[in-house]
Design a protein around this motif. Structure first.
Motif, PDB file in Angstrom:
ATOM      1  N   TYR A   1       0.823  -1.209   0.000  1.00  0.00           N
ATOM      2  CA  TYR A   1       0.000   0.000   0.000  1.00  0.00           C
ATOM      3  C   TYR A   1       0.859   1.261   0.000  1.00  0.00           C
ATOM      4  O   TYR A   1       1.831   1.373   0.738  1.00  0.00           O
ATOM      5  CB  TYR A   1      -0.907   0.025   1.233  1.00  0.00           C
TER       6      TYR A   1
ATOM      7  N   ASN B   1      -3.442   7.078  -3.355  1.00  0.00           N
ATOM      8  CA  ASN B   1      -3.480   5.891  -2.479  1.00  0.00           C
ATOM      9  C   ASN B   1      -4.652   4.984  -2.838  1.00  0.00           C
ATOM     10  O   ASN B   1      -4.531   3.755  -2.836  1.00  0.00           O
ATOM     11  CB  ASN B   1      -3.572   6.322  -1.015  1.00  0.00           C
TER      12      ASN B   1
ATOM     13  N   GLN C   1      -4.782   1.071  -4.518  1.00  0.00           N
ATOM     14  CA  GLN C   1      -5.593  -0.051  -4.011  1.00  0.00           C
ATOM     15  C   GLN C   1      -6.501  -0.615  -5.107  1.00  0.00           C
ATOM     16  O   GLN C   1      -6.689  -1.822  -5.201  1.00  0.00           O
ATOM     17  CB  GLN C   1      -6.428   0.410  -2.813  1.00  0.00           C
TER      18      GLN C   1
END
Lengths: 598, 125
Positions: free
Chosen positions: A189, A292, A296
């Protein structure tokens, strides 16, 4: 880099290239003269046919493009990675026996956790499936070899460097190379993985992350090359007797899996390169607003199909092996194939269920919940078909059969706990707890690895010509089954209690269940030691199989193509004067000999 | 092919090229990403050279020179792309571009040497 190091590297690369060129020139000589040199074919030996087509010794294994050899190489590679990943988790579970840090510090724990996940998924899971498919698919569909044998070899040989790069951080510290093993978890991540200090100076692993990204990318390239090869092979290399209507279930699952790989892995490769560019080349794919969440989305668009990339072929093995020991054919064959295809399609519409807690649009969340729930239907169709195949069957509890039944049992627990997680309200409570860890380990260890064990035991005589020790096989099963259920059920309870995942320490109220989970992991560990011993020992010293039907399949009329091939191979060997050894005993084949319990 | 039996004629189930292709790719990647000139050049030579070799062996190419020329062209284009990209980022890509050009130059030298010194019968398989 220092000038001296540059010169040393230049000399090293020069010597390496000259050595490679010289070796290739020697092969030029070898191929020019060997046709008259003689001595290559040793008459009367059972491996004669092999030596006509391949060089001898170690060179054979380094240069082989034979699908069977490459299958064996994949198998050895996969099991080695399984041992490495297993030892990593043994260290972690020992650490988790106490609430505070005792054996392993938080940084090493994070590194072990990251590498354990990646090792088991990319270096064990995918290659062990390739081991079965490489060895068996051409035999089963009546092909001479894979459609592209050299591509097949390249795909395999990309994996050892890939593993070294993924594990590089563990060697770098002792070697003084100035970087650490990555601590990003396998999900990588952002912003953790983009490097908070910029470039490769971040505390989460530094250049170790870059090497891991490159290694993962290589393994993705390898998987994609393999997938293209399997699609081409199954479409174009089938024997004329093998039609789409009578294509076996294992080939169907490999075909579906290859399709998933074809769409999922290139996307992972692109995302990894984007991350690598963010870390090293000044781009900002994941550094801008929304970056971010973008990571994902990209990661899980690959990541969830990856689950099915791993489980579908294993379901294929269970669908293939389980009916053999139930004395009947697979119940509802067509519907098992349709379910495989349905899971393959649906698997691309569920990825955001990993992201319910990210604050994404609730309307989107609802649609992902619906599709995630829907995928339970084809999965249940398969489960009911396996159970119905067993119904009133002539069941023989051989080691492969035990692992198949263990697969179904663990898959039900892993699957049902997954249905709860697919529900948004439940997921928001259980997200990032040990419940999730327990759920997916029921699938990856309890189901995927169990099916792998079933396949290894079932085809062990086919590959090695020897029989494993049945009692040790059964000990392996029971220790694995009990160990799996103790370890991962304890994790599910820990998750209900609210224990968060990915930490080296925990609050004292979680101690009892963690100790239970560690005891379970130790039981699993003992089981795997027995497995390795049994495999290695039986390969070298197991009793030779002299029947082409070691599982007594003819009795039920299910003596499948690969065993017919084995039968012919044994017949040829006997005609050629194969070694005389004691007859092999079958693990559950009838009659059961007392010596089975060696 | 008949006049000069290749490895695949003698050993149909063996080929020496895949392992070196699989070694060349990661070495060149590490060299280019971490800007380590010798690794980048060596890895690219290994990778591109062995691809030319395997194309010849598997009869996708009739001579070695076509694939080698193609590899040189790709390397030159890639090196040029790196030089162009260098203008758009603060990270220095010039030495990486030079590494790619160096590989192309060494391959070209090999091509010329092969054309001049390798007897025709062996050169064309």
């Amino acid at each position: 880099m220092e000038i001296n190091a540059q010169i040393a590297l230049t000399v090293f690369m020069g010597v390496l290239l000259v050595a490679v060129a010289a070796w290739l020139t020697r092969i030029e000589d070898w191929r020019s003269y060997s046709s008259t040199a003689g001595g290559v074919v040793s008459q009367g030996e059972r491996s004669e046919y092999i030596e006509q087509e391949k060089p001898a010794g170690l060179i054979r294994w380094l240069t082989t493009v034979d699908h069977k050899d490459i299958g064996i190489l994949y198998g050895i590679y996969g099991l080695t990675a399984f041992a490495v990943g297993g030892l990593m988790v043994v260290l972690m579970r020992v650490e988790l026996a106490t609430p505070s840090t005792t054996l392993v510090g938080p940084a090493l724990y994070n590194s072990l956790m990251t590498s354990h996940g990646i090792t088991m998924l990319f270096l064990f899971g995918t290659p062990i499936i390739a081991a079965f498919s490489n060895y068996l698919i051409p035999l089963i569909i009546g092909a001479d070899d894979m459609a592209f044998p050299r591509i097949n070899a390249i795909a395999f040989w990309l994996l050892p460097p890939s593993a070294l790069m993924i594990w590089a951080g563990f060697f770098a510290g002792p070697l003084g190379l100035g970087f650490e093993a990555p601590q990003t978890a396998w999900t990588l991540y952002t912003p953790l993985s983009t490097g908070s200090a910029g470039g490769s100076l971040d505390p989460a692993g530094g250049a170790g992350i870059d090497l891991m990204l490159l290694g993962l990318h290589l393994s993705g390239v390898a998987a994609t090359m393999g997938a293209i090869n399997f699609i081409a092979t199954i479409f174009t290399q089938r024997d004329e007797n093998v039609t789409w209507a009578n294509l076996d279930i294992f080939s169907w699952t490999i075909l579906t899996q290859s399709g998933l790989i074809l769409f999922a892995f290139p996307l992972l490769g692109s995302a990894l390169l984007m991350l690598l560019a963010d870390r090293n080349f000044g781009t900002s794919f994941f550094l801008a607003d929304g970056g971010n969440l973008l990571w994902q989305h990209l990661f899980w668009f690959f990541g969830h199909p990856e689950v099915y990339i791993l489980v579908l072929p294993m379901m294929g093995i269970v669908s293939y092996v389980l009916p053999r020991f139930a004395g009947r054919k697979l119940f509802g064959f067509k519907f098992v194939v349709y379910s495989t295809l349905a899971i393959g399609v649906l698997s691309f519409g569920v990825w955001a269920h990993h992201m319910f807690a990210t604050g994404m649009d609730p309307r989107l969340r609802a649609s992902f919940m619906a599709v995630s729930m829907a995928i339970a239907i084809p999965s249940a169709v398969k489960t009911f078909n396996w159970i119905t195949t067993l119904w009133n069957g002539r069941i023989r509890l051989t080691t492969p059969m035990l692992f198949c039944i263990g697969f179904v049992s663990n898959f039900i627990i892993g699957g049902v706990t997954g249905v709860f997680l697919a529900s948004i309200p439940v997921d928001l409570v259980l997200h990032d707890t040990y419940y999730v860890v327990g759920h997916f380990h029921y699938i990856v260890m309890g189901a995927i690895a169990f099916a792998g064990f079933a396949g290894i035991y079932y085809w062990f005589p086919l590959v090695t010509g020897r029989m494993y020790q049945a009692t040790l096989g059964k000990a392996h099963f029971w220790l694995s089954f009990i160990g799996t259920n103790i370890t991962f059920f304890a994790m599910i309870l820990l998750g209900y209690g609210g224990m968060p995942r990915r930490y080296a320490t925990y609050l004292p109220q979680f101690t009892s269940l963690n100790v239970i989970a560690t005891v379970g992991a130790m039981i699993l560990f003992v089981g795997q030691i027995i497995f390795v011993w049994n495999l290695v020992n039986s390969w070298y010293a197991g009793k030779r199989v002299e029947s082409g039907d070691p599982w007594d399949l003819k009795r039920d009329g299910v003596h499948t193509v690969e065993w017919q091939w084995f039968d012919r191979k044994i017949e040829t060997a006997i005609t050629d004067g194969g070694e005389e050894e004691q007859n092999a005993v079958t693990d559950g084949g009838e009659p059961i000999d007392k010596s089975e319990n060696n | 092919m008949d006049e000069n039996p290749g490895l695949s004629d003698q050993y149909r189930k063996a080929s020496p090229w895949p392992i070196f292709i699989a070694l060349g790719l990661p070495v060149s990647e590490i060299g280019l990403v971490f800007d380590i000139f010798p690794l980048a050049v060596g890895g690219l030579l290994l990778f591109c050279g062995c691809i030319a070799g395997i194309l010849l062996e598997s009869n996708y190419a009739k001579t070695l020179w076509g694939p080698v020329l193609t590899m040189i062209a790709i390397l030159v284009a890639f090196g040029a792309a790196l030089l162009v990209a260098d203008g758009y980022t603060e990270i220095g890509l010039v030495t990486r571009a030079y590494a790619v050009f160096a590989s192309a130059i060494i391959m070209s030298a090999g091509l010329v040497a092969g054309k001049l010194f390798v007897p025709k019968q062996q050169a064309s398989v």
